[in-house]
Design a protein around this motif. Structure first.
Motif, PDB file in Angstrom:
ATOM      1  N   ALA A  28       0.828  -1.205   0.000  1.00  0.00           N
ATOM      2  CA  ALA A  28       0.000   0.000   0.000  1.00  0.00           C
ATOM      3  C   ALA A  28       0.861   1.253   0.000  1.00  0.00           C
ATOM      4  CB  ALA A  28      -0.932  -0.016   1.209  1.00  0.00           C
ATOM      5  N   ALA A  29       1.961   1.220   0.762  1.00  0.00           N
ATOM      6  CA  ALA A  29       2.866   2.375   0.800  1.00  0.00           C
ATOM      7  C   ALA A  29       3.450   2.657  -0.582  1.00  0.00           C
ATOM      8  CB  ALA A  29       3.978   2.126   1.811  1.00  0.00           C
ATOM      9  N   PHE A  30       3.852   1.609  -1.288  1.00  0.00           N
ATOM     10  CA  PHE A  30       4.408   1.807  -2.627  1.00  0.00           C
ATOM     11  C   PHE A  30       3.342   2.345  -3.579  1.00  0.00           C
ATOM     12  CE2 PHE A  30       5.353   0.002  -6.885  1.00  0.00           C
ATOM     13  CZ  PHE A  30       6.493   0.752  -7.150  1.00  0.00           C
ATOM     14  N   GLY A  31       2.137   1.787  -3.503  1.00  0.00           N
ATOM     15  CA  GLY A  31       1.062   2.284  -4.368  1.00  0.00           C
ATOM     16  C   GLY A  31       0.738   3.744  -4.094  1.00  0.00           C
TER      17      GLY A  31
ATOM     18  N   ILE B 196      -4.958   8.200  -4.580  1.00  0.00           N
ATOM     19  CA  ILE B 196      -3.937   7.650  -3.688  1.00  0.00           C
ATOM     20  C   ILE B 196      -4.473   6.435  -2.937  1.00  0.00           C
ATOM     21  CG2 ILE B 196      -2.548   8.137  -1.639  1.00  0.00           C
ATOM     22  CD1 ILE B 196      -2.385  11.046  -2.598  1.00  0.00           C
ATOM     23  N   SER B 197      -5.693   6.548  -2.413  1.00  0.00           N
ATOM     24  CA  SER B 197      -6.288   5.422  -1.680  1.00  0.00           C
ATOM     25  C   SER B 197      -6.519   4.232  -2.598  1.00  0.00           C
ATOM     26  CB  SER B 197      -7.606   5.864  -1.033  1.00  0.00           C
ATOM     27  OG  SER B 197      -7.387   6.879  -0.078  1.00  0.00           O
ATOM     28  N   ALA B 198      -6.994   4.493  -3.814  1.00  0.00           N
ATOM     29  CA  ALA B 198      -7.255   3.400  -4.750  1.00  0.00           C
ATOM     30  C   ALA B 198      -5.955   2.691  -5.144  1.00  0.00           C
ATOM     31  CB  ALA B 198      -7.963   3.938  -5.995  1.00  0.00           C
ATOM     32  N   PHE B 199      -4.899   3.462  -5.425  1.00  0.00           N
ATOM     33  CA  PHE B 199      -3.617   2.860  -5.755  1.00  0.00           C
ATOM     34  C   PHE B 199      -3.073   2.048  -4.580  1.00  0.00           C
ATOM     35  CE2 PHE B 199      -1.191   4.218  -9.662  1.00  0.00           C
ATOM     36  CZ  PHE B 199      -2.309   4.583 -10.378  1.00  0.00           C
ATOM     37  N   ALA B 200      -3.197   2.590  -3.383  1.00  0.00           N
ATOM     38  CA  ALA B 200      -2.688   1.888  -2.207  1.00  0.00           C
ATOM     39  C   ALA B 200      -3.437   0.578  -1.983  1.00  0.00           C
ATOM     40  CB  ALA B 200      -2.821   2.790  -0.978  1.00  0.00           C
ATOM     41  N   PHE B 201      -4.745   0.600  -2.117  1.00  0.00           N
ATOM     42  CA  PHE B 201      -5.546  -0.610  -1.920  1.00  0.00           C
ATOM     43  C   PHE B 201      -5.198  -1.670  -2.961  1.00  0.00           C
ATOM     44  CE2 PHE B 201      -9.392  -3.131  -2.720  1.00  0.00           C
ATOM     45  CZ  PHE B 201      -9.641  -3.613  -1.452  1.00  0.00           C
ATOM     46  N   ALA B 202      -5.125  -1.265  -4.222  1.00  0.00           N
ATOM     47  CA  ALA B 202      -4.824  -2.229  -5.281  1.00  0.00           C
ATOM     48  C   ALA B 202      -3.421  -2.812  -5.120  1.00  0.00           C
ATOM     49  CB  ALA B 202      -4.962  -1.554  -6.647  1.00  0.00           C
ATOM     50  N   ALA B 203      -2.454  -1.970  -4.774  1.00  0.00           N
ATOM     51  CA  ALA B 203      -1.083  -2.457  -4.606  1.00  0.00           C
ATOM     52  C   ALA B 203      -0.980  -3.432  -3.438  1.00  0.00           C
ATOM     53  CB  ALA B 203      -0.133  -1.278  -4.402  1.00  0.00           C
TER      54      ALA B 203
END
Length: 386
Positions: A156-159, A173-180
């Motif tokens: 999540a941190a990397f996403g 940012i939240s969507a990228f973190a969740f998907a990652a």
């Protein structure tokens, strides 16, 4: 007849034709009676002990529920712009039936757009992280396991760091973190499925290695980030905070959190069986591998949703389950609900301290580390085994 014409004792009968009881028979019968009496006493004592344990567990759960309600009500009124209990109650009642406003429009906006979403998010995140930590500790039979053991937090941190570099907004940012986070855990499970040896140990090692790799990737994103704004945003996100929690954040995280928590709650008695080992689970008709995958999926879902909207908040999922064991025992039918309630109230209280202790808000991840690390040191140094 015996020697000298004396009748043998074995042939003597009483007046009703029943031979007298031999001394050894009487002793044997007395011993059996005593054994049966002792067995009845032991069974009665076990039933009493079981009833007392259930009663104590119920009292503890009720007390934790009261603590959650009390801390929620107190948090609704605490803040730099105070709201009285009557005003808070009136604004909540106005949602159900029309109430003549005796509060200002500014108070209503603050209450519904800032304070209420933040409190609800703190409760959900604390509940989710504590439940995920307890589930992972039981699934992997390891008391040192936390929700980020499979790399979900670092993923999540990397996403989030990549999303910040791309200039995306809060939702992106939240969507990228969740998907990652989800992709990271899937990669860990894929790698572990191709490795040989102890499966649970391989999963943990794959999670540790993936976390290290992603931590290096996050460090690289900080290196190339614009130091005027992007670097500060990445650093602040990594410290974890509930600042700026909005109804949209709550709506985004509520569905996966609720789904994961319901799955974990429904499987809490099966987690008891997983703690006994795969062989014992097989003898009881439970497919340990299948249950373990479902538990990992549900715990990862709530962890990813939590980290995606709040950043990295550590120690809650590691320490709270241990504290719950100290007060309610190791039975996951009671331990998991206790961890949920305790985690929710703990994170809410810590968030109150974070936003009220100083003029500038303290990132909540810092406070959880200050509280969690000394308590965990106490756990590992006390005489009783973890």
């Amino acid at each position: 007849m015996g020697d000298g014409g004396v009748p043998d004792a074995s042939g003597i009968r009483d007046a009703e034709g029943v031979p007298p009881r031999r001394p050894d028979d009487a002793a044997r019968n007395a011993t059996c009676d005593a054994s049966r009496e002792t067995s009845r006493d032991d069974a009665h004592a076990a039933r009493c002990a079981s009833r007392n344990q259930r009663r104590r567990a119920t009292i503890v759960l009720v007390a934790l529920g009261v603590l959650v309600i009390a801390s929620t009500l107190a948090s609704l009124m605490l803040g730099r712009f105070p709201i009285t209990p009557a005003e808070a109650g009136g604004m909540l009642a106005n949602l159900v039936a029309p109430v003549e406003p005796f509060w200002t429009a500014q108070q209503e906006t603050l209450f519904f757009q800032v304070r209420l979403p933040r409190i609800a998010l703190a409760l959900l995140v604390g509940c989710s992280l504590a439940a995920a930590g307890a589930a992972f500790q039981g699934t992997f039979q390891n008391p040192l396991v936390s929700p980020d053991i499979l790399g979900a937090s670092q993923g999540a941190a990397f996403g989030a760091a990549v999303a910040i570099l791309l200039g995306l907004g809060a939702f992106g940012i939240s969507a990228f973190a969740f998907a990652a986070a989800i992709v990271t855990v899937l990669l860990v499970l894929l790698v572990s499925s191709r490795a040989k040896g102890n499966h649970m140990m391989v999963v943990v090692l794959a999670g540790v290695m993936m976390s290290s790799l992603l931590q290096a990737a996050v460090s690289y994103t900080k290196l190339i980030a614009d130091p005027t704004d992007q670097l500060a945003a990445i650093t602040y996100w990594l410290m974890g905070s509930l600042t700026g929690a909005k109804p949209a954040d709550l709506a985004m995280a509520a569905a996966p959190m609720a789904a994961g928590l319901l799955i974990l709650f429904a499987l809490r008695w099966r987690i008891n069986i997983l703690t006994m080992g795969d062989d014992e689970a097989s003898t009881m008709g439970v497919n340990a591998q299948r249950v373990r995958i479902v538990v990992i999926f549900a715990a990862t879902l709530v962890t990813a949703a939590s980290v995606a909207v709040t950043g990295m908040i550590g120690w809650v999922g590691l320490v709270i389950p241990h504290f719950a064991r100290m007060v309610i025992g190791c039975d996951y039918r009671k331990l998991l609900p206790a961890s949920m309630l305790m985690g929710a109230s703990f994170l809410l209280i810590v968030d109150d301290v974070a936003r009220l202790a100083t003029t500038s808000e303290i990132p909540i991840g810092i406070l959880t580390a200050f509280i969690g690390a000394p308590f965990f040191l106490y756990l590992i140094t006390r005489k009783k085994q973890l």
